[in-house]
Scaffold this motif. Structure first.
Motif, PDB file in Angstrom:
ATOM      1  N   LEU A 108      18.166 -55.239 -43.019  1.00 48.39           N
ATOM      2  CA  LEU A 108      18.623 -55.875 -44.256  1.00 48.39           C
ATOM      3  C   LEU A 108      17.799 -57.126 -44.522  1.00 48.39           C
ATOM      4  CD1 LEU A 108      20.572 -56.109 -46.590  1.00 48.39           C
ATOM      5  CD2 LEU A 108      22.248 -57.142 -45.055  1.00 48.39           C
ATOM      6  N   TYR A 111      14.340 -56.422 -45.964  1.00 46.12           N
ATOM      7  CA  TYR A 111      14.348 -56.158 -47.403  1.00 46.12           C
ATOM      8  C   TYR A 111      14.420 -57.463 -48.186  1.00 46.12           C
ATOM      9  CZ  TYR A 111      14.463 -51.108 -47.229  1.00 46.12           C
ATOM     10  OH  TYR A 111      14.104 -49.800 -47.048  1.00 46.12           O
ATOM     11  N   GLN A 115      11.041 -59.740 -50.532  1.00 43.53           N
ATOM     12  CA  GLN A 115      11.058 -60.252 -51.898  1.00 43.53           C
ATOM     13  C   GLN A 115      10.057 -61.393 -52.067  1.00 43.53           C
ATOM     14  OE1 GLN A 115      13.357 -58.786 -54.204  1.00 43.53           O
ATOM     15  NE2 GLN A 115      13.584 -57.390 -52.481  1.00 43.53           N
ATOM     16  N   ARG A 116       9.813 -62.119 -50.980  1.00 44.31           N
ATOM     17  CA  ARG A 116       8.904 -63.254 -51.127  1.00 44.31           C
ATOM     18  C   ARG A 116       7.693 -63.219 -50.219  1.00 44.31           C
ATOM     19  NH1 ARG A 116      11.781 -68.003 -49.709  1.00 44.31           N
ATOM     20  NH2 ARG A 116      13.066 -66.435 -48.680  1.00 44.31           N
ATOM     21  N   LYS A 128       7.825 -47.139 -45.482  1.00 43.08           N
ATOM     22  CA  LYS A 128       8.294 -46.275 -46.564  1.00 43.08           C
ATOM     23  C   LYS A 128       7.343 -45.078 -46.729  1.00 43.08           C
ATOM     24  CE  LYS A 128      10.054 -47.087 -51.248  1.00 43.08           C
ATOM     25  NZ  LYS A 128      10.176 -48.043 -52.369  1.00 43.08           N
ATOM     26  N   ALA A 156      16.254 -42.209 -49.352  1.00 42.02           N
ATOM     27  CA  ALA A 156      17.240 -43.108 -49.953  1.00 42.02           C
ATOM     28  C   ALA A 156      18.571 -43.007 -49.225  1.00 42.02           C
ATOM     29  CB  ALA A 156      17.423 -42.791 -51.435  1.00 42.02           C
ATOM     30  N   ASP A 159      18.267 -45.053 -45.989  1.00 45.32           N
ATOM     31  CA  ASP A 159      18.354 -46.482 -46.288  1.00 45.32           C
ATOM     32  C   ASP A 159      19.764 -46.868 -46.721  1.00 45.32           C
ATOM     33  OD1 ASP A 159      15.713 -46.570 -45.697  1.00 45.32           O
ATOM     34  OD2 ASP A 159      15.035 -47.347 -47.630  1.00 45.32           O
ATOM     35  N   GLY A 160      20.367 -46.051 -47.549  1.00 45.97           N
ATOM     36  CA  GLY A 160      21.707 -46.343 -48.047  1.00 45.97           C
ATOM     37  C   GLY A 160      22.731 -46.392 -46.925  1.00 45.97           C
ATOM     38  N   ILE A 163      22.298 -49.644 -45.044  1.00 52.34           N
ATOM     39  CA  ILE A 163      22.820 -50.783 -45.795  1.00 52.34           C
ATOM     40  C   ILE A 163      24.350 -50.783 -45.819  1.00 52.34           C
ATOM     41  CG2 ILE A 163      23.308 -50.612 -48.296  1.00 52.34           C
ATOM     42  CD1 ILE A 163      20.254 -52.197 -46.716  1.00 52.34           C
ATOM     43  N   LEU A 167      27.603 -53.512 -43.847  1.00 50.07           N
ATOM     44  CA  LEU A 167      28.808 -54.099 -44.432  1.00 50.07           C
ATOM     45  C   LEU A 167      29.981 -54.008 -43.478  1.00 50.07           C
ATOM     46  CD1 LEU A 167      28.772 -55.367 -47.044  1.00 50.07           C
ATOM     47  CD2 LEU A 167      29.698 -53.332 -48.104  1.00 50.07           C
TER      48      LEU A 167
ATOM     49  N   SER B  27      16.479 -64.262 -54.123  1.00 54.16           N
ATOM     50  CA  SER B  27      17.757 -64.544 -53.475  1.00 54.16           C
ATOM     51  C   SER B  27      17.870 -65.673 -52.468  1.00 54.16           C
ATOM     52  CB  SER B  27      18.305 -63.289 -52.805  1.00 54.16           C
ATOM     53  OG  SER B  27      18.144 -63.332 -51.413  1.00 54.16           O
ATOM     54  N   LEU B  28      16.780 -66.183 -51.952  1.00 57.78           N
ATOM     55  CA  LEU B  28      16.982 -67.232 -50.952  1.00 57.78           C
ATOM     56  C   LEU B  28      16.617 -68.619 -51.462  1.00 57.78           C
ATOM     57  CD1 LEU B  28      15.866 -65.388 -47.741  1.00 57.78           C
ATOM     58  CD2 LEU B  28      18.155 -65.817 -48.619  1.00 57.78           C
ATOM     59  N   LEU B 108      21.390 -56.897 -53.675  1.00 57.03           N
ATOM     60  CA  LEU B 108      20.843 -57.105 -52.335  1.00 57.03           C
ATOM     61  C   LEU B 108      21.409 -58.387 -51.739  1.00 57.03           C
ATOM     62  CD1 LEU B 108      18.951 -56.358 -50.055  1.00 57.03           C
ATOM     63  CD2 LEU B 108      17.063 -57.363 -51.324  1.00 57.03           C
ATOM     64  N   TYR B 111      24.969 -58.076 -50.456  1.00 57.30           N
ATOM     65  CA  TYR B 111      25.064 -57.474 -49.134  1.00 57.30           C
ATOM     66  C   TYR B 111      24.766 -58.503 -48.052  1.00 57.30           C
ATOM     67  CZ  TYR B 111      25.983 -52.713 -50.516  1.00 57.30           C
ATOM     68  OH  TYR B 111      26.600 -51.589 -50.991  1.00 57.30           O
ATOM     69  N   ASP B 159      23.428 -46.515 -53.308  1.00 61.68           N
ATOM     70  CA  ASP B 159      23.060 -47.778 -52.669  1.00 61.68           C
ATOM     71  C   ASP B 159      21.617 -47.753 -52.189  1.00 61.68           C
ATOM     72  OD1 ASP B 159      25.598 -48.555 -53.161  1.00 61.68           O
ATOM     73  OD2 ASP B 159      26.165 -48.956 -51.083  1.00 61.68           O
ATOM     74  N   GLY B 160      21.219 -46.645 -51.602  1.00 66.58           N
ATOM     75  CA  GLY B 160      19.862 -46.534 -51.079  1.00 66.58           C
ATOM     76  C   GLY B 160      18.820 -46.635 -52.180  1.00 66.58           C
ATOM     77  N   LEU B 161      19.076 -46.005 -53.304  1.00 69.95           N
ATOM     78  CA  LEU B 161      18.108 -46.066 -54.401  1.00 69.95           C
ATOM     79  C   LEU B 161      18.011 -47.483 -54.961  1.00 69.95           C
ATOM     80  CD1 LEU B 161      18.917 -42.639 -56.053  1.00 69.95           C
ATOM     81  CD2 LEU B 161      16.712 -43.329 -55.116  1.00 69.95           C
ATOM     82  N   ILE B 163      18.502 -50.280 -53.178  1.00 75.16           N
ATOM     83  CA  ILE B 163      17.794 -51.068 -52.179  1.00 75.16           C
ATOM     84  C   ILE B 163      16.296 -50.757 -52.201  1.00 75.16           C
ATOM     85  CG2 ILE B 163      17.422 -50.199 -49.823  1.00 75.16           C
ATOM     86  CD1 ILE B 163      20.045 -52.709 -50.922  1.00 75.16           C
ATOM     87  N   ARG B 164      15.959 -49.489 -52.374  1.00 71.02           N
ATOM     88  CA  ARG B 164      14.552 -49.128 -52.387  1.00 71.02           C
ATOM     89  C   ARG B 164      13.872 -49.681 -53.640  1.00 71.02           C
ATOM     90  NH1 ARG B 164      12.107 -44.219 -50.485  1.00 71.02           N
ATOM     91  NH2 ARG B 164      12.140 -44.844 -48.322  1.00 71.02           N
ATOM     92  N   SER B 166      14.563 -52.418 -55.009  1.00 67.20           N
ATOM     93  CA  SER B 166      14.372 -53.859 -54.830  1.00 67.20           C
ATOM     94  C   SER B 166      13.015 -54.149 -54.190  1.00 67.20           C
ATOM     95  CB  SER B 166      15.484 -54.450 -53.966  1.00 67.20           C
ATOM     96  OG  SER B 166      15.214 -54.239 -52.596  1.00 67.20           O
ATOM     97  N   LEU B 167      12.477 -53.146 -53.526  1.00 67.77           N
ATOM     98  CA  LEU B 167      11.196 -53.316 -52.864  1.00 67.77           C
ATOM     99  C   LEU B 167      10.045 -53.228 -53.851  1.00 67.77           C
ATOM    100  CD1 LEU B 167      11.000 -53.889 -50.031  1.00 67.77           C
ATOM    101  CD2 LEU B 167      10.546 -51.501 -49.528  1.00 67.77           C
ATOM    102  N   ARG B 169       8.827 -54.445 -56.377  1.00 74.08           N
ATOM    103  CA  ARG B 169       8.667 -55.553 -57.330  1.00 74.08           C
ATOM    104  C   ARG B 169       7.412 -55.299 -58.150  1.00 74.08           C
ATOM    105  NH1 ARG B 169      12.204 -59.280 -56.395  1.00 74.08           N
ATOM    106  NH2 ARG B 169      11.392 -61.086 -57.459  1.00 74.08           N
TER     107      ARG B 169
END
Lengths: 194, 194
Positions: A108, A111, A115-116, A128, A156, A159-160, A163, A167, B27-28, B108, B111, B159-161, B163-164, B166-167, B169
């Motif tokens: 998690l 992922y 993003q950064r 992937k 997917a 990964d789902g 994720i 939780l 997000s951070l 994301l 979670y 959920d998996g789709l 999250i994927r 989100s990658l 970008r």
DNA sequence: GGAAGTTGATTGACTAGTCAAGCAATAATC
DNA sequence: GATTATTGCTTGACTAGTCAATCAACTTCC
């Protein structure tokens, strides 16, 4: 008590500590001090061996990815046919060594990090691509051009399930059930073909 | 220029700014100052209306969840039969209004937040339960006790789709393809039943 | 003596949250 | 209709705390 040859030992134990710390705190509280403390050294030493915090986390990610890759390769080696190869990838993905709280939390965090951090994104993109390629190799001979959609679906789904498991803090991951969900999908895609 | 009745306006624009900021920075990096700046107010005002940073983020989450819920309800209202109800849930989940970068990043982050914030975990658990319940209502009359496994699969696939995506970008989310992947799965589960 | 290993203390940057004061619109009073 | 009080809105400046990264020094080995 400085003994020579500590570098690889320290690096390994810091990486291990980082993964454990990520698992415990849910990925955001991880400070270099905490990681170092868990590894039994000072934070300064962590910087001495890794330079930056990001470098520690990237090493942890590389470690997890390489263990996972090895597991997948081992599972593929024991597969008899195309269908077996697909199942091997799925089973390896949910092997108890992989599908445990600390590693799930780490994924998690990867992922989020992607993003950064371009390097994190790059490593995740490699994972992937490799997963997709492994699935396609097994699926394409069996279902032809339906394989693309199916591979995307299986990936997917994996990964789902990861994720969603992240939780359920408290409830231990159920490898068998996760595997069953994905294999059910695979069976529906492949039907009763050879 | 203080006009009365600004409270709901400010709260709404801060929530909107929080979602946008989460989407941009991954997000951070979201600080109260940045959120406030984007909404065109001072950080102190954000604290005046929300008290804590967590409260801003929880409000953003509640907002996203409530919009999503409304979309699902609207889609369900137009569904003719059981199969239509399942499809409605899937289509609503990937409606362009939901399946866009800022909202995907926000999910994301939810979670991640759920790992430590009990309230975030609670809200996410409600979403999870509602999604499952909506899917089961459509699936159970059609496939009986296979419904549980199928609902888990569809939910994990969604959920998996997310999250994927989100990658990826840069690449804009492809609602149509994501919907196709899930509906393909649904069709395999339902086969050619009524 | 030098190299490898290690640390406590420090620095510099950043952030959530607080506070007291100022400003504009309305309401109350005469 | 003008003066005053009240209320809601808004901010700049500040506090207190955290954390990554650095540094200078100390230790043991060869």
């Amino acid at each position: 008590m400085p003994r020579i040859g500590m570098k690889p030992i320290r690096r390994a134990s810091l990486v291990e500590a980082a993964i454990a710390e990520i698992g415990d705190s849910g990925s955001l509280n991880v400070t270099v001090s905490r990681i170092a403390q868990r590894a039994g050294v000072s934070s300064a030493l962590a910087h001495h061996y890794f330079g930056t915090k990001e470098s520690i986390l990237l090493s942890a990610m590389r470690h997890i990815l390489s263990v996972y890759s090895a597991d997948v390769r081992a599972a593929l080696a024991g597969a008899a046919d195309h269908r077996g190869r697909v199942e091997a990838v799925v089973r390896a993905s949910f092997a108890p060594e992989q599908f445990r709280p600390a590693v799930i939390s780490a994924w998690l965090m990867f992922y989020v990090g992607a993003q950064r951090s371009p390097e994190t994104a790059r490593l995740l993109a490699i994972y992937k691509r490799r997963l997709r390629s492994n699935l396609l190799a097994g699926l394409r001979p069996l279902v032809g051009r339906e394989a693309e959609l199916a591979a995307e679906g299986v990936a997917a789904l994996i990964d789902g399930l990861y994720i969603r498991q992240s939780l359920a803090r408290g409830a231990p991951p159920d490898s068998a059930e996760a595997t069953a969900v994905v294999l059910d999908y695979v069976n529906r895609v492949l039907g009763s073909r050879p």
